[in-house]
Design a protein around this motif. Sequence first.
Motif, PDB file in Angstrom:
ATOM      1  N   GLY A   1       0.818  -1.205   0.000  1.00 53.47           N
ATOM      2  CA  GLY A   1       0.000   0.000   0.000  1.00 53.47           C
ATOM      3  C   GLY A   1       0.849   1.251   0.000  1.00 53.47           C
ATOM      4  O   GLY A   1       1.701   1.433   0.881  1.00 53.47           O
TER       5      GLY A   1
ATOM      6  N   GLU B   1       1.853  -1.448  -4.712  1.00 53.15           N
ATOM      7  CA  GLU B   1       0.615  -0.645  -4.705  1.00 53.15           C
ATOM      8  C   GLU B   1      -0.329  -1.150  -5.791  1.00 53.15           C
ATOM      9  O   GLU B   1       0.057  -1.300  -6.947  1.00 53.15           O
TER      10      GLU B   1
ATOM     11  N   VAL C   1      -5.365  10.027  -0.462  1.00 53.15           N
ATOM     12  CA  VAL C   1      -4.958  11.415  -0.734  1.00 53.15           C
ATOM     13  C   VAL C   1      -4.858  11.528  -2.249  1.00 53.15           C
ATOM     14  O   VAL C   1      -3.962  10.956  -2.871  1.00 53.15           O
TER      15      VAL C   1
ATOM     16  N   GLY D   1     -10.030  13.315  -1.600  1.00 57.15           N
ATOM     17  CA  GLY D   1     -10.022  12.537  -0.345  1.00 57.15           C
ATOM     18  C   GLY D   1      -9.537  13.406   0.782  1.00 57.15           C
ATOM     19  O   GLY D   1     -10.071  14.501   0.997  1.00 57.15           O
TER      20      GLY D   1
ATOM     21  N   HIS E   1      -1.677  18.312  14.462  1.00 55.86           N
ATOM     22  CA  HIS E   1      -1.189  17.367  13.440  1.00 55.86           C
ATOM     23  C   HIS E   1       0.321  17.564  13.225  1.00 55.86           C
ATOM     24  O   HIS E   1       0.768  17.851  12.113  1.00 55.86           O
TER      25      HIS E   1
ATOM     26  N   THR F   1       0.105  -3.220  -8.840  1.00 54.37           N
ATOM     27  CA  THR F   1       0.589  -4.493  -8.299  1.00 54.37           C
ATOM     28  C   THR F   1      -0.256  -4.911  -7.082  1.00 54.37           C
ATOM     29  O   THR F   1       0.207  -4.833  -5.932  1.00 54.37           O
TER      30      THR F   1
ATOM     31  N   PRO G   1      -6.221  -0.359   3.704  1.00 58.35           N
ATOM     32  CA  PRO G   1      -7.448  -0.398   4.509  1.00 58.35           C
ATOM     33  C   PRO G   1      -7.858  -1.864   4.688  1.00 58.35           C
ATOM     34  O   PRO G   1      -7.366  -2.739   3.964  1.00 58.35           O
TER      35      PRO G   1
ATOM     36  N   VAL H   1      -7.408 -11.097   0.155  1.00 58.54           N
ATOM     37  CA  VAL H   1      -5.995 -11.503   0.245  1.00 58.54           C
ATOM     38  C   VAL H   1      -5.948 -12.787   1.084  1.00 58.54           C
ATOM     39  O   VAL H   1      -6.572 -12.875   2.141  1.00 58.54           O
TER      40      VAL H   1
ATOM     41  N   HIS I   1     -18.454   8.287   2.868  1.00 54.51           N
ATOM     42  CA  HIS I   1     -18.394   9.646   2.328  1.00 54.51           C
ATOM     43  C   HIS I   1     -18.282   9.660   0.808  1.00 54.51           C
ATOM     44  O   HIS I   1     -17.551   8.862   0.215  1.00 54.51           O
TER      45      HIS I   1
ATOM     46  N   TRP J   1     -16.271   7.070  -2.508  1.00 56.87           N
ATOM     47  CA  TRP J   1     -15.350   6.207  -1.754  1.00 56.87           C
ATOM     48  C   TRP J   1     -15.942   4.855  -1.377  1.00 56.87           C
ATOM     49  O   TRP J   1     -15.215   3.859  -1.378  1.00 56.87           O
TER      50      TRP J   1
ATOM     51  N   VAL K   1     -10.461   0.639  -1.093  1.00 56.25           N
ATOM     52  CA  VAL K   1     -10.778   1.077   0.278  1.00 56.25           C
ATOM     53  C   VAL K   1     -12.046   0.369   0.766  1.00 56.25           C
ATOM     54  O   VAL K   1     -12.044  -0.258   1.819  1.00 56.25           O
TER      55      VAL K   1
ATOM     56  N   SER L   1     -14.923   5.104   3.311  1.00 57.71           N
ATOM     57  CA  SER L   1     -14.127   6.338   3.306  1.00 57.71           C
ATOM     58  C   SER L   1     -12.976   6.209   4.312  1.00 57.71           C
ATOM     59  O   SER L   1     -11.811   6.170   3.929  1.00 57.71           O
TER      60      SER L   1
ATOM     61  N   GLU M   1      -4.607   4.454   8.784  1.00 60.42           N
ATOM     62  CA  GLU M   1      -5.359   5.337   9.693  1.00 60.42           C
ATOM     63  C   GLU M   1      -6.149   4.581  10.742  1.00 60.42           C
ATOM     64  O   GLU M   1      -6.311   5.056  11.861  1.00 60.42           O
TER      65      GLU M   1
ATOM     66  N   TYR N   1      -7.677  10.272   9.930  1.00 62.62           N
ATOM     67  CA  TYR N   1      -6.922  11.470   9.552  1.00 62.62           C
ATOM     68  C   TYR N   1      -5.642  11.077   8.811  1.00 62.62           C
ATOM     69  O   TYR N   1      -5.074  10.002   9.053  1.00 62.62           O
TER      70      TYR N   1
HETATM   71  C1  LIG Z   1     -13.602  11.711   1.598  1.00 57.95           C
HETATM   72  C2  LIG Z   1     -12.462  11.759   2.565  1.00 57.95           C
HETATM   73  C3  LIG Z   1     -12.169  12.929   3.230  1.00 57.95           C
HETATM   74  C4  LIG Z   1     -11.111  12.985   4.130  1.00 57.95           C
HETATM   75  N1  LIG Z   1     -10.804  14.171   4.728  1.00 57.95           N
HETATM   76  C5  LIG Z   1      -9.712  14.251   5.518  1.00 57.95           C
HETATM   77  C6  LIG Z   1      -9.283  15.493   6.026  1.00 57.95           C
HETATM   78  O1  LIG Z   1      -9.865  16.544   5.729  1.00 57.95           O
HETATM   79  N2  LIG Z   1      -8.181  15.513   6.826  1.00 57.95           N
HETATM   80  C7  LIG Z   1      -7.474  14.387   7.135  1.00 57.95           C
HETATM   81  O2  LIG Z   1      -6.474  14.477   7.855  1.00 57.95           O
HETATM   82  N3  LIG Z   1      -7.870  13.194   6.647  1.00 57.95           N
HETATM   83  C8  LIG Z   1      -8.954  13.092   5.850  1.00 57.95           C
HETATM   84  N4  LIG Z   1      -9.323  11.899   5.318  1.00 57.95           N
HETATM   85  C9  LIG Z   1      -8.637  10.672   5.768  1.00 57.95           C
HETATM   86  C10 LIG Z   1      -7.278  10.449   5.125  1.00 57.95           C
HETATM   87  O3  LIG Z   1      -7.360  10.665   3.748  1.00 57.95           O
HETATM   88  C11 LIG Z   1      -6.862   9.014   5.410  1.00 57.95           C
HETATM   89  O4  LIG Z   1      -6.901   8.782   6.811  1.00 57.95           O
HETATM   90  C12 LIG Z   1      -5.456   8.676   4.942  1.00 57.95           C
HETATM   91  O5  LIG Z   1      -5.181   9.207   3.680  1.00 57.95           O
HETATM   92  C13 LIG Z   1      -5.338   7.141   4.924  1.00 57.95           C
HETATM   93  O6  LIG Z   1      -4.044   6.767   4.545  1.00 57.95           O
HETATM   94  P1  LIG Z   1      -3.630   5.233   4.619  1.00 57.95           P
HETATM   95  O7  LIG Z   1      -2.240   5.158   4.143  1.00 57.95           O
HETATM   96  O8  LIG Z   1      -3.981   4.674   5.941  1.00 57.95           O
HETATM   97  O9  LIG Z   1      -4.611   4.494   3.592  1.00 57.95           O
HETATM   98  P2  LIG Z   1      -4.765   4.705   2.017  1.00 57.95           P
HETATM   99  O10 LIG Z   1      -4.498   6.099   1.658  1.00 57.95           O
HETATM  100  O11 LIG Z   1      -6.083   4.131   1.652  1.00 57.95           O
HETATM  101  O12 LIG Z   1      -3.594   3.829   1.411  1.00 57.95           O
HETATM  102  C14 LIG Z   1      -3.690   2.429   1.303  1.00 57.95           C
HETATM  103  C15 LIG Z   1      -3.138   1.985  -0.038  1.00 57.95           C
HETATM  104  O13 LIG Z   1      -3.208   0.559  -0.110  1.00 57.95           O
HETATM  105  C16 LIG Z   1      -3.535   0.213  -1.443  1.00 57.95           C
HETATM  106  N5  LIG Z   1      -4.035  -1.165  -1.467  1.00 57.95           N
HETATM  107  C17 LIG Z   1      -5.238  -1.623  -1.043  1.00 57.95           C
HETATM  108  N6  LIG Z   1      -5.299  -2.961  -1.229  1.00 57.95           N
HETATM  109  C18 LIG Z   1      -4.131  -3.347  -1.776  1.00 57.95           C
HETATM  110  C19 LIG Z   1      -3.595  -4.585  -2.198  1.00 57.95           C
HETATM  111  N7  LIG Z   1      -4.280  -5.742  -2.099  1.00 57.95           N
HETATM  112  N8  LIG Z   1      -2.343  -4.624  -2.733  1.00 57.95           N
HETATM  113  C20 LIG Z   1      -1.604  -3.479  -2.855  1.00 57.95           C
HETATM  114  N9  LIG Z   1      -2.073  -2.272  -2.477  1.00 57.95           N
HETATM  115  C21 LIG Z   1      -3.316  -2.203  -1.937  1.00 57.95           C
HETATM  116  C22 LIG Z   1      -4.556   1.248  -1.834  1.00 57.95           C
HETATM  117  O14 LIG Z   1      -4.699   1.346  -3.230  1.00 57.95           O
HETATM  118  C23 LIG Z   1      -3.960   2.516  -1.204  1.00 57.95           C
HETATM  119  O15 LIG Z   1      -3.129   3.212  -2.110  1.00 57.95           O
HETATM  120  C24 LIG Z   1     -10.351  11.824   4.387  1.00 57.95           C
HETATM  121  C25 LIG Z   1     -10.636  10.638   3.709  1.00 57.95           C
HETATM  122  C26 LIG Z   1     -11.673  10.605   2.795  1.00 57.95           C
HETATM  123  C27 LIG Z   1     -11.953   9.329   2.056  1.00 57.95           C
END
Ligand SMILES: Cc1cc2nc3c(=O)[nH]c(=O)nc-3n(C[C@H](O)[C@H](O)[C@H](O)COP(=O)(O)OP(=O)(O)OC[C@H]3O[C@@H](n4cnc5c(N)ncnc54)[C@H](O)[C@@H]3O)c2cc1C
Length: 486
Positions: free
Chosen positions: A44, A67, A76, A92, A102, A267, A298, A305, A327, A419, A425, A428, A456, A464
């Motif tokens: 990811g 990814e 993002v 996002g 933060h 991938t 997520p 998997v 969302h 989302w 994901v 959201s 997250e 966040y």
């Molecule tokens: C509509 C919306 C509004 C938001 N607003 C805010 C805000 O205003 N402020 C704030 O701080 N946060 C906000 N957030 C939350 C924030 O965007 C997330 O908490 C954060 O980006 C999550 O990051 P992450 O790395 O945990 O997950 P992700 O960004 O989801 O990254 C996980 C990655 O894993 C990949 N993946 C999934 N399955 C597989 C697989 N089998 N093999 C390989 N890759 C895989 C996905 O494609 C993704 O790229 C918002 C989110 C949304 C959806």
Amino acid sequence: MSTRRDLLRSLLSLGITSTLSNAWAGSAHATQTKGDQGHVVVIGAGLAGLVAAYELQQWGWRVTVLEARDRLGGRVVTLRQPFAQGQHAEGGGEYIDDVQVHPQMHHYVQRFSLGLEPVNRRPEQGVYYLKGQRLPLSHQALAETFGAQTWREDDRFWAELETLAQGLEDLDHPEAMTNAAALDQVVLSRWIDTLAQDPLARVLTEQYLRGEYDDPEWLSLLFLIQQAALYDQVPDQRVEMYRIQGGNDRLPAAIAAALVNPVQLNTPVTAIRQTPLGVVVSHEQGVVTADYAVVATPLPPLRSVQFEPALSPVLQRAIAELNYGSHVKVISQFNQRLWQTKQGLSGLTITDLPIGFVSEATSSQPGRAGILTAYVSGQYGRQLAAMPPTDRAETVLAQLEQVYPGLQAQVSTVTDMVWPQDPWVGGSYSAYGPGQLTEFWPAFQQPYGRLLFAGEHTDRYIGYMEGAVRSGQRVASWLGSRTHAL
Ligand SMILES: Cc1cc2nc3c(=O)[nH]c(=O)nc-3n(C[C@H](O)[C@H](O)[C@H](O)COP(=O)(O)OP(=O)(O)OC[C@H]3O[C@@H](n4cnc5c(N)ncnc54)[C@H](O)[C@@H]3O)c2cc1C
């Protein structure tokens, strides 16, 4: 009387907030080991996975990032198409809070020499649109239009929440632990029922909870207490203050550019096998072997998997059941910023209409045109998600027209991010349901053999970007102090 500070203390001792508090305290790079520590595969390339990869690289690990998508950043994502005049909007994760709230997001923004742009949150330029009436976004206007009880009832909501948290204060006391577990079983909407709020206050409470997390019927009361505790004593002016100049996607791009091994896009990982010596991660094009795997996806995509040996029953249940919000962002560009030019407003809107919450994406961007984002969530998000895109756009534009008459005639383009339908994901962001915080949370905080969970949903800043970043730091810090020989 207990304050929200007490809430925080309670939750700290509960362990729900504490696990990560020191994760980066020892991560000053000066103390990090260089050299070949071994190989980690990170699954990811969202902020969690990228930060984990970057920090692991600093510790001397070789890192491979896999990814599924054709782009970096996960949730993002900055949308530059189909907008005219070079404008963009966030599809996002959007807002970054003050540096005290933060700090880790600010750390990486600075580390990669990115700028922040302020968000216009001036309440006097925002509006409520309630019961068909538009009024200034202030307690005074609410009281003058609908009576003082509306605002008082909102205060009562938070005061009651604080009273409940008092029972969690001394967690050395077995009764407090029992209380926390009991509060986690309570469905938030049922607890709100017991408050018998004034009807408009109830609508506002529900719209707030829906906008932040999900419909209250899907949420745990303990989860709300945990979230409220996090923002304990943080004034409104310190939240949602910034976006990254030029688009939030510049941060994941910058982190990825600092990795020795480029992220492998397109991938999707399909299987993760643990052996006595390491991990074997299968994806659609082949296999990667490594000493450890960081699972930074997520939870819903992990349902397809295959894990060998099987994950613990708790992790399996978390993957199957953890609640996510629904969302949908409907993002519309208008030829001119009618809300601003004609009415002196910022576009910031809180309403009892299904669109819920509206803000301007372009407040710091040049151009005559302007973009409004409707942030639709909970049951209303699910309803929109089920519609064809044209109906989605029409539905949202009709509601915007009610708030800002004349706007619909100015629309030039509408796009959306749905989302709940995103296969990578499946929602959201996490919004813990009844029983889930006490059951699932502890399982994310420790390695499962050679697997470490990030994202997250594993950090106290649930939902966040800050939480994603912190979770990446946590797993890197954990591995940083180890070698592959373990
Ligand atoms: C509509 C919306 C509004 C938001 N607003 C805010 C805000 O205003 N402020 C704030 O701080 N946060 C906000 N957030 C939350 C924030 O965007 C997330 O908490 C954060 O980006 C999550 O990051 P992450 O790395 O945990 O997950 P992700 O960004 O989801 O990254 C996980 C990655 O894993 C990949 N993946 C999934 N399955 C597989 C697989 N089998 N093999 C390989 N890759 C895989 C996905 O494609 C993704 O790229 C918002 C989110 C949304 C959806």
